[in-house]
Design a protein around this motif. Structure first.
Motif, PDB file in Angstrom:
ATOM      1  N   GLN A  98      71.415  51.951 -11.261  1.00 54.00           N
ATOM      2  CA  GLN A  98      72.661  51.851 -11.778  1.00 54.00           C
ATOM      3  C   GLN A  98      72.960  50.401 -11.666  1.00 54.00           C
ATOM      4  O   GLN A  98      73.776  50.002 -12.629  1.00 54.00           O
ATOM      5  CB  GLN A  98      73.746  52.487 -10.394  1.00 54.00           C
ATOM      6  CG  GLN A  98      73.719  54.038 -10.762  1.00 54.00           C
ATOM      7  CD  GLN A  98      72.876  54.587  -9.666  1.00 54.00           C
ATOM      8  OE1 GLN A  98      71.870  54.247  -9.359  1.00 54.00           O
ATOM      9  NE2 GLN A  98      73.507  55.920  -9.266  1.00 54.00           N
ATOM     10  N   VAL A  99      72.348  49.636 -10.658  1.00 57.73           N
ATOM     11  CA  VAL A  99      72.447  48.067 -10.881  1.00 57.73           C
ATOM     12  C   VAL A  99      71.757  47.447 -11.947  1.00 57.73           C
ATOM     13  O   VAL A  99      72.460  46.759 -12.752  1.00 57.73           O
ATOM     14  CB  VAL A  99      72.138  47.594  -9.409  1.00 57.73           C
ATOM     15  CG1 VAL A  99      71.951  45.949  -9.477  1.00 57.73           C
ATOM     16  CG2 VAL A  99      73.102  48.068  -8.304  1.00 57.73           C
ATOM     17  N   VAL A 100      70.602  47.881 -12.031  1.00 59.44           N
ATOM     18  CA  VAL A 100      69.813  47.366 -13.170  1.00 59.44           C
ATOM     19  C   VAL A 100      70.359  47.710 -14.566  1.00 59.44           C
ATOM     20  O   VAL A 100      70.561  46.872 -15.234  1.00 59.44           O
ATOM     21  CB  VAL A 100      68.430  47.965 -13.133  1.00 59.44           C
ATOM     22  CG1 VAL A 100      67.710  47.546 -14.291  1.00 59.44           C
ATOM     23  CG2 VAL A 100      67.601  47.258 -11.989  1.00 59.44           C
ATOM     24  N   LYS A 101      70.993  49.152 -14.746  1.00 55.47           N
ATOM     25  CA  LYS A 101      71.599  49.752 -15.956  1.00 55.47           C
ATOM     26  C   LYS A 101      72.743  48.557 -16.226  1.00 55.47           C
ATOM     27  O   LYS A 101      72.965  47.998 -17.256  1.00 55.47           O
ATOM     28  CB  LYS A 101      72.180  50.728 -15.745  1.00 55.47           C
ATOM     29  CG  LYS A 101      72.724  51.446 -17.241  1.00 55.47           C
ATOM     30  CD  LYS A 101      72.989  52.858 -16.983  1.00 55.47           C
ATOM     31  CE  LYS A 101      73.585  53.190 -18.248  1.00 55.47           C
ATOM     32  NZ  LYS A 101      74.023  54.863 -17.942  1.00 55.47           N
ATOM     33  N   GLU A 102      73.437  48.422 -15.262  1.00 54.80           N
ATOM     34  CA  GLU A 102      74.829  47.637 -15.249  1.00 54.80           C
ATOM     35  C   GLU A 102      74.590  46.208 -15.564  1.00 54.80           C
ATOM     36  O   GLU A 102      75.085  45.508 -16.385  1.00 54.80           O
ATOM     37  CB  GLU A 102      75.847  47.348 -14.195  1.00 54.80           C
ATOM     38  CG  GLU A 102      77.271  47.068 -14.458  1.00 54.80           C
ATOM     39  CD  GLU A 102      78.042  47.535 -15.458  1.00 54.80           C
ATOM     40  OE1 GLU A 102      79.049  46.744 -15.985  1.00 54.80           O
ATOM     41  OE2 GLU A 102      77.689  48.540 -15.885  1.00 54.80           O
ATOM     42  N   MET A 103      73.612  45.478 -14.980  1.00 61.42           N
ATOM     43  CA  MET A 103      73.041  44.013 -15.276  1.00 61.42           C
ATOM     44  C   MET A 103      72.713  44.027 -16.751  1.00 61.42           C
ATOM     45  O   MET A 103      73.084  43.140 -17.486  1.00 61.42           O
ATOM     46  CB  MET A 103      71.948  43.797 -14.341  1.00 61.42           C
ATOM     47  CG  MET A 103      72.579  43.460 -13.171  1.00 61.42           C
ATOM     48  SD  MET A 103      71.069  42.930 -12.023  1.00 61.42           S
ATOM     49  CE  MET A 103      70.818  41.298 -12.455  1.00 61.42           C
ATOM     50  N   THR A 104      71.926  44.979 -17.104  1.00 58.88           N
ATOM     51  CA  THR A 104      71.534  45.150 -18.752  1.00 58.88           C
ATOM     52  C   THR A 104      72.846  45.307 -19.415  1.00 58.88           C
ATOM     53  O   THR A 104      72.750  44.357 -20.496  1.00 58.88           O
ATOM     54  CB  THR A 104      70.559  46.284 -19.076  1.00 58.88           C
ATOM     55  OG1 THR A 104      69.622  46.279 -17.902  1.00 58.88           O
ATOM     56  CG2 THR A 104      69.906  46.357 -20.324  1.00 58.88           C
ATOM     57  N   ASN A 105      73.750  46.110 -19.192  1.00 56.52           N
ATOM     58  CA  ASN A 105      74.928  45.836 -20.134  1.00 56.52           C
ATOM     59  C   ASN A 105      75.515  44.783 -20.080  1.00 56.52           C
ATOM     60  O   ASN A 105      75.932  44.578 -21.207  1.00 56.52           O
ATOM     61  CB  ASN A 105      75.995  47.174 -19.490  1.00 56.52           C
ATOM     62  CG  ASN A 105      75.304  48.596 -19.732  1.00 56.52           C
ATOM     63  OD1 ASN A 105      74.495  48.868 -20.465  1.00 56.52           O
ATOM     64  ND2 ASN A 105      75.921  49.501 -18.814  1.00 56.52           N
ATOM     65  N   ILE A 106      75.725  44.133 -19.028  1.00 61.40           N
ATOM     66  CA  ILE A 106      76.576  42.880 -19.209  1.00 61.40           C
ATOM     67  C   ILE A 106      75.820  41.693 -19.754  1.00 61.40           C
ATOM     68  O   ILE A 106      76.432  41.136 -20.602  1.00 61.40           O
ATOM     69  CB  ILE A 106      76.587  42.359 -17.323  1.00 61.40           C
ATOM     70  CG1 ILE A 106      77.587  43.185 -16.754  1.00 61.40           C
ATOM     71  CG2 ILE A 106      76.965  40.872 -17.484  1.00 61.40           C
ATOM     72  CD1 ILE A 106      77.457  43.007 -15.329  1.00 61.40           C
ATOM     73  N   LEU A 107      74.520  41.625 -19.451  1.00 58.49           N
ATOM     74  CA  LEU A 107      73.794  40.553 -20.058  1.00 58.49           C
ATOM     75  C   LEU A 107      73.375  40.639 -21.667  1.00 58.49           C
ATOM     76  O   LEU A 107      73.054  39.940 -22.448  1.00 58.49           O
ATOM     77  CB  LEU A 107      72.280  40.545 -19.426  1.00 58.49           C
ATOM     78  CG  LEU A 107      72.452  39.824 -17.960  1.00 58.49           C
ATOM     79  CD1 LEU A 107      71.006  40.039 -17.156  1.00 58.49           C
ATOM     80  CD2 LEU A 107      72.807  38.410 -18.004  1.00 58.49           C
ATOM     81  N   ASN A 108      73.400  42.195 -21.891  1.00 55.90           N
ATOM     82  CA  ASN A 108      73.232  42.396 -23.586  1.00 55.90           C
ATOM     83  C   ASN A 108      74.543  42.448 -24.384  1.00 55.90           C
ATOM     84  O   ASN A 108      74.360  42.799 -25.379  1.00 55.90           O
ATOM     85  CB  ASN A 108      72.527  43.641 -23.671  1.00 55.90           C
ATOM     86  CG  ASN A 108      71.203  43.561 -23.303  1.00 55.90           C
ATOM     87  OD1 ASN A 108      70.458  42.485 -23.195  1.00 55.90           O
ATOM     88  ND2 ASN A 108      70.455  44.856 -22.987  1.00 55.90           N
TER      89      ASN A 108
END
Length: 111
Positions: A98-108
Motif C-alpha cells: 500500500q505504501v509503495v502504491k501510494e508513493m507511485t500515485n504521488i510521484l506520477n
C-alpha cells in the motif's frame, strides 16, 4: 554502501525521482495508510499505526519503515518494511504494498 537486495533480501522499488521528492512522497504515503510519523531522516522515515482493539482481536500497532537510497540525481531506490507487534499480530497486516502504491500515485501525478 547498500546493495541491490539490502533490506531483508528484497530488491528495491526504483523511483525516477530525486531523493528529497521521494522522501516527501514516502512521508505522505505513511500518513495515507494511517501512520503517525516517528522518524524523519535523510535516508530513512518510519511511522507507526495506532492500536485499535475490536471484539476479538487488536489491530494496528504496526511500524512501517521506508529506506531510501539515492542511485543518481533523479533515481532513488526504496525499500518498505512493516514490523508487526507480537500482541496484535493476528489483526495486523503488512503495509509495504500500500505504501509503495501510494508513493507511485504521488510521484506520477502531473505537477
Amino acid at each position: 554502501v547498500l546493495t541491490q537486495e539490502d533490506v531483508k533480501g528484497k530488491p528495491p522499488t526504483v523511483f525516477q525521482q530525486p531523493l528529497d521528492t521521494t522522501r516527501e512522497a514516502a512521508l505522505r504515503a505513511l500518513t495515507f495508510v494511517g501512520c503517525e510519523i516517528k522518524k524523519h531522516e535523510a535516508y530513512f522515515v518510519s511511522g507507526r499505526r495506532p492500536n485499535k482493539f475490536g471484539l476479538f482481536v487488536g489491530s494496528g500497532g504496526e511500524t512501517v519503515k521506508v529506506f531510501l537510497y539515492p542511485q543518481a540525481d533523479n533515481t532513488t531506490h526504496v525499500w518498505v518494511d512493516t514490523d508487526l507487534s507480537f500482541v496484535g499480530i493476528a489483526g495486523q497486516q503488512g503495509w509495504n504494498d500500500q505504501v509503495v502504491k501510494e508513493m507511485t500515485n504521488i510521484l506520477n501525478k502531473p505537477p
